[in-house]
Each structure stands twice: as structure tokens, then as C-alpha cells.
Scaffold this motif. Structure first.
Motif, short mmCIF file in Angstrom:
data_model
loop_
_atom_site.label_atom_id
_atom_site.label_comp_id
_atom_site.label_asym_id
_atom_site.label_seq_id
_atom_site.Cartn_x
_atom_site.Cartn_y
_atom_site.Cartn_z
N ALA A 39 13.99 5.78 17.47
CA ALA A 39 14.78 6.30 18.58
C ALA A 39 13.91 6.71 19.77
O ALA A 39 14.34 6.64 20.92
CB ALA A 39 15.62 7.49 18.11
N ALA A 40 12.68 7.13 19.52
CA ALA A 40 11.79 7.57 20.59
C ALA A 40 11.40 6.40 21.51
O ALA A 40 11.25 6.58 22.71
CB ALA A 40 10.54 8.22 20.01
N THR A 41 11.22 5.22 20.92
CA THR A 41 10.80 4.06 21.71
C THR A 41 11.95 3.09 21.99
O THR A 41 11.83 2.22 22.85
CB THR A 41 9.69 3.28 21.00
OG1 THR A 41 10.19 2.75 19.77
CG2 THR A 41 8.47 4.15 20.75
N GLY A 42 13.03 3.22 21.23
CA GLY A 42 14.15 2.30 21.37
C GLY A 42 13.89 0.94 20.75
O GLY A 42 14.58 -0.02 21.04
N LEU A 43 12.87 0.85 19.88
CA LEU A 43 12.48 -0.42 19.27
C LEU A 43 12.63 -0.36 17.75
O LEU A 43 12.56 0.71 17.15
CB LEU A 43 11.02 -0.74 19.60
CG LEU A 43 10.66 -0.85 21.08
CD1 LEU A 43 9.15 -0.98 21.24
CD2 LEU A 43 11.37 -2.04 21.70
N MET A 44 12.79 -1.53 17.16
CA MET A 44 12.77 -1.63 15.70
C MET A 44 11.32 -1.65 15.23
O MET A 44 10.45 -2.23 15.89
CB MET A 44 13.49 -2.90 15.24
CG MET A 44 14.98 -2.91 15.54
SD MET A 44 15.89 -1.54 14.79
CE MET A 44 15.83 -1.98 13.06
N GLN A 45 11.04 -0.99 14.11
CA GLN A 45 9.71 -0.91 13.52
C GLN A 45 9.74 -1.53 12.13
O GLN A 45 10.72 -1.39 11.41
CB GLN A 45 9.26 0.55 13.40
CG GLN A 45 9.10 1.29 14.69
CD GLN A 45 7.87 0.86 15.45
OE1 GLN A 45 7.96 0.53 16.62
NE2 GLN A 45 6.74 0.84 14.82
N CYS A 46 8.65 -2.19 11.77
CA CYS A 46 8.50 -2.80 10.45
C CYS A 46 7.43 -2.05 9.67
O CYS A 46 6.52 -1.46 10.25
CB CYS A 46 8.06 -4.25 10.59
SG CYS A 46 9.21 -5.29 11.49
N GLY A 47 7.51 -2.11 8.35
CA GLY A 47 6.49 -1.53 7.49
C GLY A 47 6.34 -2.37 6.23
O GLY A 47 7.31 -2.97 5.76
#
Length: 68
Positions: A39-47
Motif C-alpha cells: 500500500a505504501a508504494t501502490g505496487l505488487m511485491q513478490c517473495g
């Protein structure tokens, strides 16, 4: 010694390259990948968790895992 790393990054080619580089250095996938909205960057993150067995070395918390 068994090592563990959790690789993270944005949902783009750079994340795939990070995982590919680890695999080519002898790391193995461990478990399923994760995918979440930041939510802070507005991007999806992968792990993705990766593990590696290293013979002849003892674990040291000061070691750089990415260099093993």
C-alpha cells in the motif's frame, strides 16, 4: 550448514532475475512464492524463499548469505 534467504522485490523482471541468479549460484526454491500489495508504494511485491547446503563451513551471523 544449511542457509536460508527470503528474496523480495517488485512484480517485474528484476525479481525474476534475482531468483534466477540465486538458482544459478546453487540455491534451491523452498515453498511457494508469495505475492502481496504494498500500500505504501501502490505496487505488487513478490517473495520467494531459497535454501542452500554448504559443506565445510560453520554458520556465522556476520556472513553475507548472498555470497555463500
Amino acid at each position: 550448514m544449511k542457509l536460508y534467504r527470503f528474496l523480495t522485490g517488485p512484480d517485474d523482471a528484476s525479481f525474476c532475475h534475482k531468483v534466477t541468479a540465486a538458482l544459478n549460484k546453487g540455491w534451491e526454491l523452498s515453498g511457494s512464492p508469495t505475492y502481496a500489495f504494498n500500500a505504501a508504494t501502490g505496487l505488487m511485491q513478490c517473495g520467494q524463499a531459497v535454501v542452500k547446503d554448504v559443506a565445510g563451513k560453520d554458520y556465522d551471523p556476520e556472513m553475507k548469505l548472498s555470497e555463500q
